[in-house]
Motif scaffolding. Structure first.
Motif: not given
Length: 209
Positions: A172-200
């Motif tokens: 069980l994890m929580v992550s916080g991230a910030y990404a700047r990604v390209p769009v046509v003629d510019g960019h988007a700023d995309v912060p993301v906070v996510a909860l991860h529940l994994q079994v493997g």
């Protein structure tokens, strides 16, 4: 001299690799889109993650532990899809994905492992902004992947059937991230906070002096 002891629970050194699918929950977050010769778009973004739709959501980890500490490298294949689209922002996703490549410090307490991670987001964005579709190319290897920003995470994991070469693992994890990604003629700023529940599943070798 080190001796391989794949079933020895008392061995001090342990090498492992695991594969853990699961579910991810992405919190609402601000989203900014900037294009040349246009005013910036801003909204409070609501995302879905579609963990069981191809390509599925998962993490891969490889690392080692020694006594009660260790390190691992993790690749977490997070995906995000904007739900509250608009006429100007008719499609926006980072679904191949909002990949998080991290180095995790492991601190063990009994059967539990506490993790602290830091790394980078490697993003594959897909978007249509003001009718302009972003062509998913360029970036790393010309495949549309971009080193987009930093990520940190914290969480806990536990392994089961630990005396076997093949074992079960849950985290069980929580992550916080910030990404700047390209769009046509510019960019988007995309912060993301996510909860991860994994079994493997994982595989391990133990080494004893």
């Amino acid at each position: 001299m080190m001796v391989l002891c794949p079933f020895d629970g008392e061995a001090q050194w342990r090498l492992f690799v695991n594969f853990t699918p699961g579910v991810s929950i992405v919190a609402p977050a601000p989203l900014w889109v900037h294009q040349q010769e246009h005013s910036s778009l801003y909204q409070w973004a609501h995302y879905r993650s579609e963990p069981f739709e191809a390509p599925i959501y998962y993490s891969i980890r490889i690392g080692y532990t020694h006594v009660d500490k260790g390190w691992e490298i993790e690749m977490n294949h997070l995906k995000i899809y904007l739900q509250n689209t608009s006429d100007d922002l008719s499609r926006f996703s980072v679904s191949h994905g909002y990949n998080q490549l991290m180095v995790n410090r492991l601190l063990m307490k009994g059967s539990w492992v506490r993790k602290y991670g830091v790394g980078v987001v490697v993003a594959h964005p897909e978007s249509t902004v003001r009718g302009l579709m972003y062509h998913e190319s360029g970036g790393l290897f010309g495949a549309g992947y971009h080193i987009a920003g930093p990520v940190v995470q914290y969480g806990w994991s536990r392994d089961f059937i630990t005396r076997s070469v093949v074992y079960l693992t849950a985290s069980l994890m929580v992550s916080g991230a910030y990404a700047r990604v390209p769009v046509v003629d510019g960019h988007a700023d995309v912060p993301v906070v996510a909860l991860h529940l994994q079994v493997g599943v994982g595989g391990q070798y133990r080494l004893r002096p």
